[in-house]
Design an enzyme around this catalytic site. Structure first.
Site, mmCIF file in Angstrom:
data_model
loop_
_atom_site.group_PDB
_atom_site.id
_atom_site.type_symbol
_atom_site.label_atom_id
_atom_site.label_comp_id
_atom_site.label_asym_id
_atom_site.label_seq_id
_atom_site.Cartn_x
_atom_site.Cartn_y
_atom_site.Cartn_z
ATOM 1 C CE LYS A 1 95.535 14.710 14.510
ATOM 2 N NZ LYS A 1 94.727 15.583 13.645
ATOM 3 N N GLY B 1 95.171 23.764 9.231
ATOM 4 C CA GLY B 1 94.188 24.729 8.751
ATOM 5 C C GLY B 1 94.703 25.735 7.743
ATOM 6 C CB ALA C 1 97.848 19.245 9.745
ATOM 7 N N GLY C 2 97.376 20.658 6.971
ATOM 8 C CA GLY C 2 97.959 21.636 6.062
ATOM 9 C C GLY C 2 97.565 21.492 4.606
ATOM 10 C CG ASN D 1 88.277 18.645 9.873
ATOM 11 O OD1 ASN D 1 88.132 18.345 11.033
ATOM 12 N ND2 ASN D 1 87.257 19.146 9.182
ATOM 13 C CB THR D 2 90.521 23.100 7.404
ATOM 14 O OG1 THR D 2 90.770 22.905 8.794
ATOM 15 C CG2 THR D 2 90.054 24.531 7.187
#
Lengths: 65, 257
Positions: free
Chosen positions: B96, B157, B184-185, B206-207
């Site tokens: 990645k 995040g 992401a996001g 993830n977050t």
């Protein structure tokens, strides 16, 4: 001689990168190494001579997103 | 189901391994998510703590595909060296690829990204570039050999979701045969559903899971949402329209005035 190992001063009296990894008991660990910003593959560890002032980075798996 | 460089996975969810309250919760969240891919990073190994070796013992138990990242890299050289080290550690050609251009938004350095992607592809890597929905940059990434594109939904995040639906839809239309992942996001499961409804192949998060009050339950919710969105895309949704149209037949309605 003094080298930088993961950002800290380290006294090392061996010769090769393999000597250093053996001293740190990391020979068989899941790690990779760069010296002065260049990747050193596993096969080259026996022949790469560590010199005073070298910046050695030893990395391992960590959490990531 | 998403296909990454010839490898077909059974889940459209990809999950990061960072920020969980404990290794146990990480493992349970992965189980609940049914994710097929785990993203990981490489960092300096503690000579006495050996934290990397301990971390790896938790991750290998997950029995999922490993996607190492180059998170935190701001130059092509750093990213390429990080990828080389990751390949030796994880024994995979997948990477990645992150080349960060702006420290506040973590916006990719698109020029460095293309350059690094080219170098890595030439060295046998299978590159998953973290990019934006910029059509020209994405074309360049495909030109240098990327078979997967991973545009952000919003900055890493933030949990803002899909900030540019139009751009993401355009990207899907322009690259019908490239595997597209929203990376992401994302903040809530409806963001994942929306991404999949747009025809994206997978979502990476993830977050949103790891920092939720109940990460395991949130992982399960994202999994269900991604599956719902994927099914909806295949079922060919109706087009929105501005005027109402009754769903109940008008014919046969009794005259009661």
């Amino acid at each position: 001689m003094t080298i930088m190992m993961n950002g800290e001063s380290y006294e090392f009296d061996g010769v090769t990168l393999s000597d250093l990894l053996a001293e740190l008991q990391l020979i068989n660990a899941r790690i990779a190494v760069a010296v002065n910003g260049d990747f050193v593959c596993r096969a080259e560890r026996n022949t790469l001579v560590v010199e005073a002032g070298d910046r050695v980075e030893i990395v391992a798996p960590q959490a990531g997103g | 189901m998403p296909k990454f460089y010839g490898k077909e996975l059974e889940s459209s969810l990809m999950l990061g391994t960072s920020l969980y309250p404990s290794p146990f919760i990480l493992r349970e969240a992965f189980k609940a998510s049914r994710a097929g891919v785990a993203t990981v990073s490489i960092r300096r190994e503690g000579v006495t703590s050996r934290s990397g070796q301990k971390f790896w013992s938790h991750i290998r138990e997950l029995e999922v595909a490993i996607l190492p990242n180059t998170a935190g890299c701001h130059s092509v050289r750093e990213a390429v060296t990080t990828a080389e080290m990751a390949r030796e550690i994880f024994q995979t050609n997948w990477v990645k690829l992150e080349v960060i251009g702006d420290p506040d938004t973590l916006h990719p350095d698109s020029f460095g990204l293309v350059e690094a992607a080219q170098k890595l592809t030439e060295s046998g890597f299978e590159v998953f570039p973290y990019c934006t929905e910029d059509l020209t940059i994405c074309q360049r990434l495909v030109d240098v050999g990327c078979q997967v594109l991973m545009p952000w939904g919003a900055p890493i995040g933030t949990g803002m979701g899909l900030n540019n639906i139009f751009g993401l839809r355009s990207l899907r239309a322009k690259f019908p045969d490239i595997t597209l992942v929203i990376d992401a996001g994302l903040g809530v499961p409806s963001h994942a559903a929306r991404a999949m409804e747009l025809g994206y192949d997978a979502v990476l998060l993830n977050t949103a899971v790891a920092k939720a009050g109940n990460p395991v339950e949130m992982a399960r919710a994202f999994s269900l949402a991604a599956e719902a969105g994927a099914r909806a895309y295949l079922a060919d949704a109706i087009e929105p329209r501005e005027m109402a149209t009754p769903s109940t037949p008008l014919i046969g309605q009794a005259v009661l005035d």
